[in-house]
Structure formats: C-alpha cells, structure tokens
Design a protein around this motif. Sequence first.
Motif, short mmCIF file in Angstrom:
data_model
loop_
_atom_site.label_atom_id
_atom_site.label_comp_id
_atom_site.label_asym_id
_atom_site.label_seq_id
_atom_site.Cartn_x
_atom_site.Cartn_y
_atom_site.Cartn_z
N SER A 15 -1.93 5.61 13.28
CA SER A 15 -3.27 5.95 12.81
C SER A 15 -3.86 7.12 13.58
N GLY A 16 -3.66 7.15 14.90
CA GLY A 16 -4.21 8.23 15.70
C GLY A 16 -3.66 9.59 15.32
N TYR A 17 -2.37 9.65 14.98
CA TYR A 17 -1.77 10.93 14.60
C TYR A 17 -2.13 11.32 13.16
N ILE A 18 -2.34 10.35 12.30
CA ILE A 18 -2.88 10.65 10.97
C ILE A 18 -4.26 11.26 11.12
N LEU A 19 -5.05 10.70 12.03
CA LEU A 19 -6.39 11.21 12.29
C LEU A 19 -6.35 12.62 12.87
N PHE A 31 -7.86 1.75 8.02
CA PHE A 31 -8.08 1.55 9.46
C PHE A 31 -9.45 2.04 9.92
N SER A 32 -10.11 2.89 9.15
CA SER A 32 -11.45 3.34 9.55
C SER A 32 -12.47 2.23 9.38
N PHE A 50 0.84 -1.21 0.00
CA PHE A 50 0.00 0.00 0.00
C PHE A 50 0.87 1.25 0.00
N SER A 51 1.97 1.23 0.76
CA SER A 51 2.79 2.42 0.98
C SER A 51 3.65 2.80 -0.22
N LEU A 52 3.65 1.98 -1.26
CA LEU A 52 4.44 2.29 -2.45
C LEU A 52 3.76 3.32 -3.34
N GLN A 53 2.46 3.51 -3.15
CA GLN A 53 1.69 4.43 -3.99
C GLN A 53 1.24 5.65 -3.20
N PRO A 54 1.09 6.81 -3.86
CA PRO A 54 0.59 8.00 -3.16
C PRO A 54 -0.88 7.85 -2.79
N HIS A 55 -1.27 8.44 -1.67
CA HIS A 55 -2.66 8.40 -1.23
C HIS A 55 -3.05 9.75 -0.65
N THR A 56 -4.31 10.12 -0.88
CA THR A 56 -4.85 11.29 -0.21
C THR A 56 -5.06 10.95 1.27
N LEU A 57 -5.32 11.96 2.07
CA LEU A 57 -5.52 11.71 3.50
C LEU A 57 -6.73 10.81 3.73
N ASP A 58 -7.81 11.02 2.99
CA ASP A 58 -8.98 10.16 3.14
C ASP A 58 -8.67 8.73 2.72
N GLU A 59 -7.91 8.56 1.64
CA GLU A 59 -7.51 7.22 1.20
C GLU A 59 -6.61 6.55 2.23
#
Length: 327
Positions: A156-160, A138-139, A124-133
């Motif tokens: 995840s908590g700090y991304i949130l 984990f949501s 998953f981490s090899l590709q760019p993602h928006t914040l919602d993506e």
Amino acid sequence: MNIIHERNKIERHIESLKASEEFNGSVLVAAHGDIILAKGYGLASVELGAANQRETVYRIGSVSKPITAAAILTLVQQGRLRITDSVTTYLPVYPQWSKITIEHLLTHRSGIPNLVMLADFPQFSLQPHTLDELMAPFSALPLNFEPGTQFEYTNSGYILLGKVIEAISGMNYAEYVQQHVFLSAGMEHTRLDDSRTIVPNCASGYEYDSSGRMIRASYIDMSNVHAAGGFLSTIDDLYRLDRALRHHRLFDHHLLQSMNAQHFQPYGYGWFHTSFPVLFHHGGINGFTSTFIRHLEQDFTVIALSNRVTPNTAALGLRLMEMLIEG
C-alpha cells in the motif's frame, strides 16, 4: 578475479538447478562492471516449448519497488519533494495520513495496512482498477501502528508513492517513470504491465498446486499492483538500472547515499539491507519470482528472473552473490 573460472563455477551451479527443475528463468551476474554471465534457462512457454533467453521479459513483482523509490528521488533531485514531507503536503484529500511522511512510505513504516493481505483482495484483484479505486480499500482503514514506530512490509505504501508521483508531476506514474528513470538508464524493455498489451518475448507464468504439479498462473489484473509490483523487465534492463544508480545518472551522489544508507533495519529506500553493504530485493507475483542483489563496495550484481513461483529464485541469487564474494 578469474572471470572464466567464475563463469564456469556459476554456470555449473545454475545448470545443476535447471537439471533438477529447481530453477527456470534468466540470470545475469556481473563483477566490477563486467558481465560474467547473462543467459536463459528452461522454458518461457511450456505449451509452445519456447526457451527462456537473455532477452526474455518477465513480471518482476516487488523488484518494482526500487524503481518507484528511484523515481521519488528524482523528484527530490528536482527540488519538488522532500523526504521528510507529510503525504498530505501533496495529497491533502487524505487528512488521516497527516503524520505519515514520504520516508515512512519508502521504508515501510507508515502503519498503512497491506492491500494484498485484505480478505477480499483475491476477488478484488481480478478486475481492473484506477489508482484511486486501488487506494480506496486501505484509505478507509485505521493505521496498524503510529507512523515511524515499527516496520511492516506493505504494498500500500508504494502504491501511495505512485499517487504522490502523479500529484507532483502532473503525469501518470508510468509516463513519469519512463521519462525520468528508464530513458536516463537506457531501459528499453521495461514497462508497467497492464495485462492486455502484447509484449514481445514475454514469458508465460506458472505456479505449483498442492500436489507439486505445475499449472498456469492464477489471474491478476496488473492494475492492482501498480507502483508496488507492476513492472515487466529483463535481466539486462535491471543491470542498466544498477549501472545508472552507481554512476549517478538518475540523481546525485548525495541522494544515492541516502538511498543506500542504513536509515532503518531491515529496509532503506526501496532496498532491503540486512547484510549491508549488500542490498537486495526479491519479488513474487502470480506466475513469477525475481531477485536483484547488489554489493555496493565490490560492485557485484546478481539478477535472477523466473517464470515460476518458487523460493529457489531468491535462494539462487543469494548463493551466486556468496560465490562472487568468496571468489
């Protein structure tokens, strides 16, 4: 404190580690507002033979978390957020998190599973993602425990928290932190890494394979760490953050006390504090390790940033703080 004596003792220790290839990076040590040492060691680029300098820029990994916590507290200072508020106060589209408060996120007591520990994260981490993506994986998962009942470190908590900052401010996370943290602290060389922008003086990252051979760092698109670990910085910029916090340039004394307080063990608002009054945070991300250690009562600060993945960076920082305390 005899600054010359301390500097010589500290330099001898770091030089011994550099000579044995146990440390490669930049180090800043300060006491009572005076910088005792700030310099680079080893190579910023093995391929080019370019040396690490005081000004070298590094990925700092989870040392980004105190920055995100500080940004949250600026919103408290502005009266736009309360630590005790539910996440759904600001993000009502996630009703499954109604029992989770901002404080739960700050202190890793939310129960939200850690994104980076999910089985498919390496791919998953090899590709760019928006914040919602980035939040989507984990949501969709159940909580690991009832919010507030346990400690479990989770990116995840700090991304949130980054998403909360955007929802309240109407700005993207990077812009908000730039305006309300970095400008106030005088941090001119700190930015959210996007894996694409060319950044002057930025070190290349390295890892070690199973045989102990140094190799180039595995790839990660930096959009996948965001507010949990996405910043680039320098030893001097992080020291400027230390001074801005100590001198209440980001928020008032009351909020600073809240940030530094032992609300829970082992983690407060963006800092570990297992040996209070010493606060610290270590960081690690593909090719880089970091440590930021602050003695609140003695006004000692140690920052070590490395462009190699090694536990020696954290060990060096802790040892240098011990040396300052021992005098």
